[in-house]
Design a protein around this motif. Structure first.
Motif, PDB file in Angstrom:
ATOM      1  N   TYR A  79       0.904  -1.154   0.000  1.00  0.00           N
ATOM      2  CA  TYR A  79       0.000   0.000   0.000  1.00  0.00           C
ATOM      3  C   TYR A  79       0.941   1.202   0.000  1.00  0.00           C
ATOM      4  CZ  TYR A  79      -3.863  -3.033   1.599  1.00  0.00           C
ATOM      5  OH  TYR A  79      -4.824  -4.010   1.719  1.00  0.00           O
ATOM      6  N   THR A  80       0.814   2.087  -0.974  1.00  0.00           N
ATOM      7  CA  THR A  80       1.766   3.177  -1.100  1.00  0.00           C
ATOM      8  C   THR A  80       1.102   4.423  -1.678  1.00  0.00           C
ATOM      9  OG1 THR A  80       3.988   3.728  -1.918  1.00  0.00           O
ATOM     10  CG2 THR A  80       2.553   2.476  -3.411  1.00  0.00           C
ATOM     11  N   TYR A  81       1.847   5.500  -1.715  1.00  0.00           N
ATOM     12  CA  TYR A  81       1.385   6.782  -2.240  1.00  0.00           C
ATOM     13  C   TYR A  81       2.240   7.154  -3.453  1.00  0.00           C
ATOM     14  CZ  TYR A  81      -0.971   7.329   2.282  1.00  0.00           C
ATOM     15  OH  TYR A  81      -1.769   7.163   3.394  1.00  0.00           O
ATOM     16  N   PRO A  82       1.880   6.696  -4.642  1.00  0.00           N
ATOM     17  CA  PRO A  82       2.666   7.088  -5.819  1.00  0.00           C
ATOM     18  C   PRO A  82       2.631   8.605  -6.000  1.00  0.00           C
ATOM     19  CG  PRO A  82       1.150   5.309  -6.353  1.00  0.00           C
ATOM     20  CD  PRO A  82       0.769   5.819  -4.994  1.00  0.00           C
ATOM     21  N   ASP A  83       3.652   9.129  -6.656  1.00  0.00           N
ATOM     22  CA  ASP A  83       3.662  10.568  -6.916  1.00  0.00           C
ATOM     23  C   ASP A  83       2.465  10.969  -7.771  1.00  0.00           C
ATOM     24  OD1 ASP A  83       5.961  11.311  -5.441  1.00  0.00           O
ATOM     25  OD2 ASP A  83       7.230  10.492  -7.024  1.00  0.00           O
ATOM     26  N   ILE A  84       2.158  10.161  -8.798  1.00  0.00           N
ATOM     27  CA  ILE A  84       1.019  10.448  -9.673  1.00  0.00           C
ATOM     28  C   ILE A  84       0.417   9.122 -10.129  1.00  0.00           C
ATOM     29  CG2 ILE A  84       0.262  11.507 -11.857  1.00  0.00           C
ATOM     30  CD1 ILE A  84       2.849  13.251 -11.664  1.00  0.00           C
ATOM     31  N   VAL A  85      -0.913   9.061 -10.151  1.00  0.00           N
ATOM     32  CA  VAL A  85      -1.601   7.921 -10.760  1.00  0.00           C
ATOM     33  C   VAL A  85      -2.675   8.455 -11.698  1.00  0.00           C
ATOM     34  CG1 VAL A  85      -1.190   6.277  -8.892  1.00  0.00           C
ATOM     35  CG2 VAL A  85      -3.254   7.640  -8.866  1.00  0.00           C
ATOM     36  N   VAL A  86      -2.918   7.698 -12.759  1.00  0.00           N
ATOM     37  CA  VAL A  86      -3.989   8.027 -13.689  1.00  0.00           C
ATOM     38  C   VAL A  86      -4.927   6.831 -13.738  1.00  0.00           C
ATOM     39  CG1 VAL A  86      -4.599   8.555 -16.090  1.00  0.00           C
ATOM     40  CG2 VAL A  86      -2.525   9.540 -15.083  1.00  0.00           C
ATOM     41  N   PRO A 104      -5.119   1.843 -11.028  1.00  0.00           N
ATOM     42  CA  PRO A 104      -4.419   2.817 -11.874  1.00  0.00           C
ATOM     43  C   PRO A 104      -4.026   2.189 -13.208  1.00  0.00           C
ATOM     44  CG  PRO A 104      -2.917   1.960 -10.239  1.00  0.00           C
ATOM     45  CD  PRO A 104      -4.279   1.405  -9.909  1.00  0.00           C
ATOM     46  N   ILE A 105      -4.026   3.010 -14.251  1.00  0.00           N
ATOM     47  CA  ILE A 105      -3.569   2.562 -15.566  1.00  0.00           C
ATOM     48  C   ILE A 105      -2.137   3.034 -15.825  1.00  0.00           C
ATOM     49  CG2 ILE A 105      -4.497   4.543 -16.836  1.00  0.00           C
ATOM     50  CD1 ILE A 105      -5.335   2.522 -19.018  1.00  0.00           C
ATOM     51  N   LEU A 106      -1.777   4.169 -15.187  1.00  0.00           N
ATOM     52  CA  LEU A 106      -0.456   4.775 -15.331  1.00  0.00           C
ATOM     53  C   LEU A 106       0.006   5.229 -13.953  1.00  0.00           C
ATOM     54  CD1 LEU A 106       1.882   6.255 -16.922  1.00  0.00           C
ATOM     55  CD2 LEU A 106       0.284   8.165 -17.186  1.00  0.00           C
ATOM     56  N   ILE A 107       1.265   4.919 -13.619  1.00  0.00           N
ATOM     57  CA  ILE A 107       1.877   5.404 -12.378  1.00  0.00           C
ATOM     58  C   ILE A 107       3.152   6.144 -12.743  1.00  0.00           C
ATOM     59  CG2 ILE A 107       3.050   4.754 -10.228  1.00  0.00           C
ATOM     60  CD1 ILE A 107       1.122   2.415  -9.954  1.00  0.00           C
ATOM     61  N   VAL A 108       3.346   7.293 -12.091  1.00  0.00           N
ATOM     62  CA  VAL A 108       4.559   8.094 -12.265  1.00  0.00           C
ATOM     63  C   VAL A 108       5.220   8.247 -10.904  1.00  0.00           C
ATOM     64  CG1 VAL A 108       5.520  10.309 -13.012  1.00  0.00           C
ATOM     65  CG2 VAL A 108       3.459   9.397 -14.142  1.00  0.00           C
ATOM     66  N   LEU A 137       6.243   5.320 -15.337  1.00  0.00           N
ATOM     67  CA  LEU A 137       7.250   6.333 -15.667  1.00  0.00           C
ATOM     68  C   LEU A 137       8.074   6.649 -14.440  1.00  0.00           C
ATOM     69  CD1 LEU A 137       5.336   9.083 -17.709  1.00  0.00           C
ATOM     70  CD2 LEU A 137       6.854   7.314 -18.587  1.00  0.00           C
ATOM     71  N   LEU A 138       9.383   6.671 -14.612  1.00  0.00           N
ATOM     72  CA  LEU A 138      10.306   7.101 -13.569  1.00  0.00           C
ATOM     73  C   LEU A 138      10.963   8.374 -14.061  1.00  0.00           C
ATOM     74  CD1 LEU A 138      11.844   3.625 -12.742  1.00  0.00           C
ATOM     75  CD2 LEU A 138      10.333   4.962 -11.286  1.00  0.00           C
ATOM     76  N   VAL A 139      10.747   9.469 -13.354  1.00  0.00           N
ATOM     77  CA  VAL A 139      11.209  10.782 -13.782  1.00  0.00           C
ATOM     78  C   VAL A 139      12.369  11.208 -12.890  1.00  0.00           C
ATOM     79  CG1 VAL A 139      10.522  13.179 -14.161  1.00  0.00           C
ATOM     80  CG2 VAL A 139       8.855  11.341 -14.514  1.00  0.00           C
ATOM     81  N   ALA A 140      13.517  11.463 -13.502  1.00  0.00           N
ATOM     82  CA  ALA A 140      14.699  11.901 -12.754  1.00  0.00           C
ATOM     83  C   ALA A 140      14.514  13.343 -12.312  1.00  0.00           C
ATOM     84  CB  ALA A 140      15.952  11.766 -13.618  1.00  0.00           C
ATOM     85  N   GLN A 141      15.123  13.695 -11.193  1.00  0.00           N
ATOM     86  CA  GLN A 141      15.070  15.094 -10.762  1.00  0.00           C
ATOM     87  C   GLN A 141      16.432  15.767 -10.823  1.00  0.00           C
ATOM     88  OE1 GLN A 141      14.468  16.095  -6.570  1.00  0.00           O
ATOM     89  NE2 GLN A 141      14.297  13.911  -6.121  1.00  0.00           N
ATOM     90  N   ASP A 142      17.484  15.011 -11.199  1.00  0.00           N
ATOM     91  CA  ASP A 142      18.829  15.584 -11.285  1.00  0.00           C
ATOM     92  C   ASP A 142      19.239  15.922 -12.714  1.00  0.00           C
ATOM     93  OD1 ASP A 142      18.959  12.951 -12.079  1.00  0.00           O
ATOM     94  OD2 ASP A 142      20.816  12.503 -11.010  1.00  0.00           O
ATOM     95  N   SER A 143      18.446  15.497 -13.703  1.00  0.00           N
ATOM     96  CA  SER A 143      18.679  15.802 -15.113  1.00  0.00           C
ATOM     97  C   SER A 143      17.397  15.475 -15.873  1.00  0.00           C
ATOM     98  CB  SER A 143      19.848  14.966 -15.664  1.00  0.00           C
ATOM     99  OG  SER A 143      19.516  13.589 -15.652  1.00  0.00           O
TER     100      SER A 143
END
Length: 190
Positions: A79-86, A104-108, A137-143
């Motif tokens: 059980y978790t809190y993804p940054d974004i779900v669609v 969810p169909i999409l998790i970011v 999707l895994l989105v980098a925050q350093d680049s």
């Protein structure tokens, strides 16, 4: 020398504690883990991506949720809190509290230095158990870099990586193209 056995929580115990708590925690296989706050860069990327997805899906039967909506991966698992779900179509929840999503169909997830290995590894392993999930999707925050996973018809996952702020990513699960210029708007990598 004896060691004390860790208490294994049930999902029901976790939900009772979590719904009364002031801070968010994640549940994994009977253990509860406190979640830490995010950096300003992380928060900005989440807001940018959520806003872009919302704009893309404005006229469709899809809903974008971010950070505060819990997702149940499996009954006794995660059980978790993804940054974004669609979610496209009717969102499904575990009960009439409507705070734990199951379809969810999409998790970011925006990668943090302390969670990036978990997000790529065990967490993604757990997420793959969600029958409705089509993309991750895994989105980098350093680049400006996004790792994109798409579930194939045979259940395998296709990986691609995008590394330019000027690029776009086609998201077949929602039939939309996400702009990395929007995802990284006002993000300073300096």
């Amino acid at each position: 020398m004896s060691t004390l056995a860790k208490h294994k929580y049930t999902p029901e115990e976790y939900l009772e504690l979590e719904r009364a708590a002031e801070r968010k925690s994640e549940f994994l296989n009977g253990e509860i883990f406190a979640m830490s706050g995010a950096s300003a860069r992380h928060a900005l990327i989440v807001v940018n991506t959520s806003a872009e997805l919302r704009d893309l899906l404005r006229d469709r039967a899809c809903t974008v949720y971010s950070t505060d909506l819990r997702t149940r991966v499996s009954y006794e698992g995660l059980y978790t809190y993804p940054d974004i779900v669609v979610v496209c179509g009717e969102p499904k929840f575990i009960d009439d509290t409507f705070d734990t999503l199951t379809n969810p169909i999409l998790i970011v997830e925006v990668l943090s230095p302390t969670t990036k290995n978990y997000d790529r590894g065990e967490k993604f392993e757990q997420y793959r158990k969600i029958e409705s999930l089509k993309e991750y999707l895994l989105v980098a925050q350093d680049s400006p870099r996004v790792e994109h996973y798409i579930r194939q018809i045979d259940g395998t996952w296709l990986f691609s990586e995008i590394e330019s702020r000027d690029s776009t990513i086609y998201l077949p699960s929602i039939n939309s193209t996400l702009s990395l210029a929007e995802v990284y708007a006002k993000v300073d990598f300096g």
